[in-house]
Design an enzyme around this catalytic site. Sequence first.
Site, PDB file in Angstrom:
ATOM      1  N   ARG A  75       0.928  -1.204   0.035  1.00  0.00           N
ATOM      2  CA  ARG A  75      -0.214   0.118   0.011  1.00  0.00           C
ATOM      3  C   ARG A  75       0.978   1.101   0.083  1.00  0.00           C
ATOM      4  NH1 ARG A  75      -1.088   2.217   4.598  1.00  0.00           N
ATOM      5  NH2 ARG A  75      -1.228   0.402   5.796  1.00  0.00           N
ATOM      6  N   HIS A 120      -3.268   4.349   4.971  1.00  0.00           N
ATOM      7  CA  HIS A 120      -4.304   3.526   5.055  1.00  0.00           C
ATOM      8  C   HIS A 120      -5.685   4.097   4.638  1.00  0.00           C
ATOM      9  CE1 HIS A 120      -7.026   0.695   6.822  1.00  0.00           C
ATOM     10  NE2 HIS A 120      -7.467   1.458   7.857  1.00  0.00           N
ATOM     11  N   TYR A 136       4.525   4.919  11.156  1.00  0.00           N
ATOM     12  CA  TYR A 136       4.779   3.429  11.562  1.00  0.00           C
ATOM     13  C   TYR A 136       5.564   2.780  10.138  1.00  0.00           C
ATOM     14  CZ  TYR A 136       0.329   3.135   8.559  1.00  0.00           C
ATOM     15  OH  TYR A 136      -0.165   3.220   7.689  1.00  0.00           O
TER      16      TYR A 136
END
Length: 376
Positions: free
Chosen positions: A271, A275, A284
């Site tokens: 990805r 998100h 992260y």
Amino acid sequence: MTVLEQRGAYHPSPPPAWRPRTDPAPLLPDAEPHRVLGTDAARGADPALMRRLYGELVRGRRYNAQATALTKQGRLAVYPSSTGQEACEVAAALVLEDRDWLFPSYRDTLAAVARGLDPVQALTLLRGDWHTGYDPREHRVAPLSTPLATQLPHAVGLAHAARLKGDDVVALALVGDGGTSEGDFHEALNFAAVWQAPVVFLVQNNGFAISVPLAKQTAAPSLAHKAVGYGMPGRLVDGNDALAVHEVLADAVRRAREGGGPTLVEAVTYRLDAHTNADDATRYRAADEVEAWRAHDPITLLEQELTARSLLDEAGIEAARADAEAMAADLRARMNEDPPLDPMDLFAHVYAEPTPQLREQREQLRAELAAEREGA
């Protein structure tokens, strides 16, 4: 005196030799993800399929970018981008026949669009409008599922019912790596294998369940290995190789249609975007990790193969981009129109037969709206 020495005690005979119910060897995935692009196998690929995949990938990338921009303009409440995962989305849509069913998650609007769904209708749920925004029966696309993995048992149920009725239908269910940690994932795979339902599970392993890396979800060698525990084949594929994903999914769909039962396919992808538009992915994951995956971009990989084989030139590339821009312009224009809103829709499609309380509330609202119009 022991229990077994007592009068009338049960004396079991030696148990039979244990044998596995299913030979696990054919179910195990390959050690490395299956690839086609950049290998000798690519020379045998259908040029028409390659060009179609390329056009859909380019449209898909532009669709993701436009939908993300619409969130910043307040036209979408949220958008989970599939940028970087377009090969999985497009291949999943193209391997299905018109009679088959697609069961998407919230990130799979692109798969629904590639299957033929109107881009505006695909975004209706994320816009905050009523219900799903399209007729699932008409398009054979189940409602976008925001709860993780809840669409998987539904896919199994539909596929099993179709087989019982004698309908030649396959269900393809999409889920992310995070969804494999849900109980619905276990229940769906277990029932699918026991019933030998004609269903294919495509796990898009994009590395993170929001901010949780895969290593903190499972210690399995791969997610595809989980298939063996249920008694179905597991396939591991490079999720950025559009030809490879299409080939593996086509084999799984063909197997399901011929009565071979379900297959679990893990597509290893990434990805590239956050998100959702509400997520800060820099908290992260490192920028160099993202850049390393950009070098393995699904559009670039297929474009290089096509140009190397003289199946795509600069004019073809520009034509694909122009088509994508036209789609984005149409999407932008229609999403900038305020949809007509009818308060009476609050009561539509709640029950097949409205309850007395619902009818009472509906008539109360109808009277209030009529009073407002008379007083205006």
